[in-house]
Design a protein around this motif. Sequence first.
Motif, short mmCIF file in Angstrom:
data_model
loop_
_atom_site.label_atom_id
_atom_site.label_comp_id
_atom_site.label_asym_id
_atom_site.label_seq_id
_atom_site.Cartn_x
_atom_site.Cartn_y
_atom_site.Cartn_z
N VAL A 555 0.78 -1.22 0.27
CA VAL A 555 0.15 -0.03 -0.16
C VAL A 555 0.76 1.37 -0.04
O VAL A 555 0.51 2.23 -0.51
CB VAL A 555 -0.96 0.07 1.33
CG1 VAL A 555 -1.82 1.37 1.26
CG2 VAL A 555 -2.03 -1.30 1.48
N VAL A 569 -1.53 -1.04 -4.37
CA VAL A 569 -2.91 -1.27 -4.31
C VAL A 569 -3.90 -0.26 -3.38
O VAL A 569 -2.85 0.53 -2.55
CB VAL A 569 -3.42 -2.60 -4.09
CG1 VAL A 569 -2.76 -3.41 -4.95
CG2 VAL A 569 -3.03 -2.73 -2.59
N HIS A 572 -7.76 -0.46 1.14
CA HIS A 572 -8.59 -1.42 1.52
C HIS A 572 -8.41 -2.76 0.89
O HIS A 572 -9.05 -3.72 0.99
CB HIS A 572 -10.04 -1.00 1.37
CG HIS A 572 -10.30 -0.82 -0.20
ND1 HIS A 572 -9.98 0.19 -0.91
CD2 HIS A 572 -11.30 -1.56 -0.96
CE1 HIS A 572 -10.32 0.28 -2.02
NE2 HIS A 572 -10.88 -1.09 -2.15
N GLU A 573 -7.61 -2.76 -0.28
CA GLU A 573 -7.16 -3.77 -1.05
C GLU A 573 -5.94 -4.69 -0.61
O GLU A 573 -5.66 -5.61 -1.27
CB GLU A 573 -7.13 -3.83 -2.36
CG GLU A 573 -8.45 -3.21 -2.97
CD GLU A 573 -8.47 -2.70 -4.52
OE1 GLU A 573 -7.28 -2.71 -5.15
OE2 GLU A 573 -9.47 -2.57 -5.14
N THR A 575 -2.91 -6.51 1.78
CA THR A 575 -2.91 -7.89 2.22
C THR A 575 -3.47 -7.79 3.84
O THR A 575 -4.26 -8.53 4.38
CB THR A 575 -1.58 -8.44 2.16
OG1 THR A 575 -1.22 -8.71 0.95
CG2 THR A 575 -1.64 -10.13 2.92
N ARG A 578 -7.11 -6.95 4.06
CA ARG A 578 -8.06 -8.18 3.58
C ARG A 578 -7.96 -9.33 4.56
O ARG A 578 -8.73 -9.74 5.04
CB ARG A 578 -7.67 -8.70 2.36
CG ARG A 578 -8.06 -7.65 1.26
CD ARG A 578 -7.52 -8.40 0.13
NE ARG A 578 -6.39 -8.70 -0.42
CZ ARG A 578 -5.58 -9.96 -0.20
NH1 ARG A 578 -6.44 -10.95 -0.33
NH2 ARG A 578 -4.32 -10.17 -0.76
#
Length: 655
Positions: A555, A569, A572-573, A575, A578
Amino acid sequence: MAPVSAAAPDRPGAPPDLGALRERWHAAWPEALAAWGRFTRLGAPTLHGPGTAPEGVGSFAWFSTTRVSVHVDLAEVVELGIEDHAVAVLAHEVGHHVLSPGDLTTSALLVARTRAGLVDQDQLAPLTANLWSDLLINDRLQRRAGTDLAGLWRALGPGTSVVMQTVLRADEILWGLPRGDLTSSEVPVAEREATLVARLVRAYADDPVGGAAGFAALLRTLLASEAGSLATAKDRQARPEHGDREARRRHLRRRRSTLPQVVCGQDEVAGAVPGGLATDPRAVEPVRHPALDPRVVGDLGLGADDVPPARPDTTQHAPGTDGEGAHDATGQALAPADYDATLRLLGLTTDAAASARRWYREHAAPLLVPFPVREHVRATEPLLGAHEQWDVGDELSEVDWTGTLLRSPVVVPGFTTVRRSVDEDTGDEPDRVPVDLDLYLDSSGSMPDPTRRVAPIALAGAVLALSALRAGARVQATTWSGPQQVAGTDGFVRDEDRVLDAVVAHFGGSTSFPVPLLERTHLGDPATGAPPTRTRPCHVAVISDDGVVSMFDDVVRIRWGARPDAELVAPHEGTAARAVAAAGGGGTLVLDVAAKGAETVREYAVGYRVHAVQSQEDLVAFARAFARELWGASTGALAGAPGAGSRPEGARRGR
């Protein structure tokens, strides 16, 4: 009590017959107990014969606060010529259980205080603490109980140790004896020190811990001057065998002349824990020399506000191998390194990690927080029904033998045998399932070593881990630093020691968060397609500093990270985001950063609550905030955790 004597040996060099002496000393035990009050009770002493005393106790008499026992080596008693002083010796040993130290925690406090007063003579702290206790006990027995301790000292002889001469001169002053009654005219006596020792004993007669550091500071120079020739308890290993009795007599005289070896020995159970030592503020009070102590010498004509302060150079410390002091920055309790040193001096541990576990466990106990517990409505619950016939061919384990025998005392299978039917009913009580904890602890070079220094950030990890275990949850604790520097419990466990081992471990390397482990735990293994290793909702917690950014290297661009060229990314996407969403129990980042640094982390740490902890006060605030957030989550999921509602352990339903 009538004088007692040992039977003379039948031939030169033969060990004495101790049977009669043992009986006489056992008979003296009630009188020794009565010296401390008619209600004093203690198990009978263990009287050892030739070759039965354990090695290393360093005296003819010793005690154990963990075993609550008294021991005397009668073979040495005979060789020292003190067979007639059973009551004095035994009453003195009882005093170690009644007056000083009394218990293992006080014993450890005495060692910690004398260690502070000795400054750089740590190895002499246990002996100094024991000598201080001996002074208090002997003065109490001689003055109040009328026990002849002076006669015991006369029988033992003064020796040639300057330290012992000073102690004996203090006894002469305390008991109003003429100079030279207990001391030797051939050995110089430190008169000023002896006078201060006598005043110190009276000033702290009922406060052994309070006077221990001053006593050590007073005798420090005398002990240091004898350090080159001091014999320790290990000198017993060179003791001649029982066959050469005269050689043993010379050996004992030599021991008394080089060190106050007539102080009692102490033999504790290895691994015993002195409860409360790590948090007792008395252990780190400033050291005050008796010459500057108002309780000893008065206010010296000064006002209350003009009392000289404690010397700064005698403040509690323990120099570490890293060249840094190890005292607690808050000044309120022993630091982990000092705590470990005290336990080692008492022979309670040889493992710094074990000492650190005890230290953080004790400090975390008052700060434990309620941990989330998920509630699921039970679909059914068992309901006992009526009896029904049990026939041959049914499961034998289903027979209700009580009901069968009540029906008929004669058991006829298939006719008199019955079984209990079990119905099901819809339950209204929720099934409480604790949320597990996945804890990651940064042990890179920027983080303090929890085994040496007080690390509030590590203490926060201990608070979270112990809170989860108290609620019945399982904990996966992982210590991480650089690449391939990962250790921990290797899965979710309920073992408190294994979890705390991870809390206090320290690599001291670079910084690289184990993202693959986080992914395997909550998202599954992308390489093998294996499912996540967790089996129920889990709270993800990370203890770190600004190095926590390596957890979000997909991120935030990190040139020194494991993936410096990876495509970024959205937050919120990532690792980490998630994983915490899949864990279903929320996430917490406890960081050793300033408030501004915490705000920066919040921008990309989606699904995590971020707390800045840099001091003890921050730690207390974190514990309060963590508990408040959980109490507020009684009707909904934790922040960043979708799904069923959760509530902290101990919370009421319907709040």
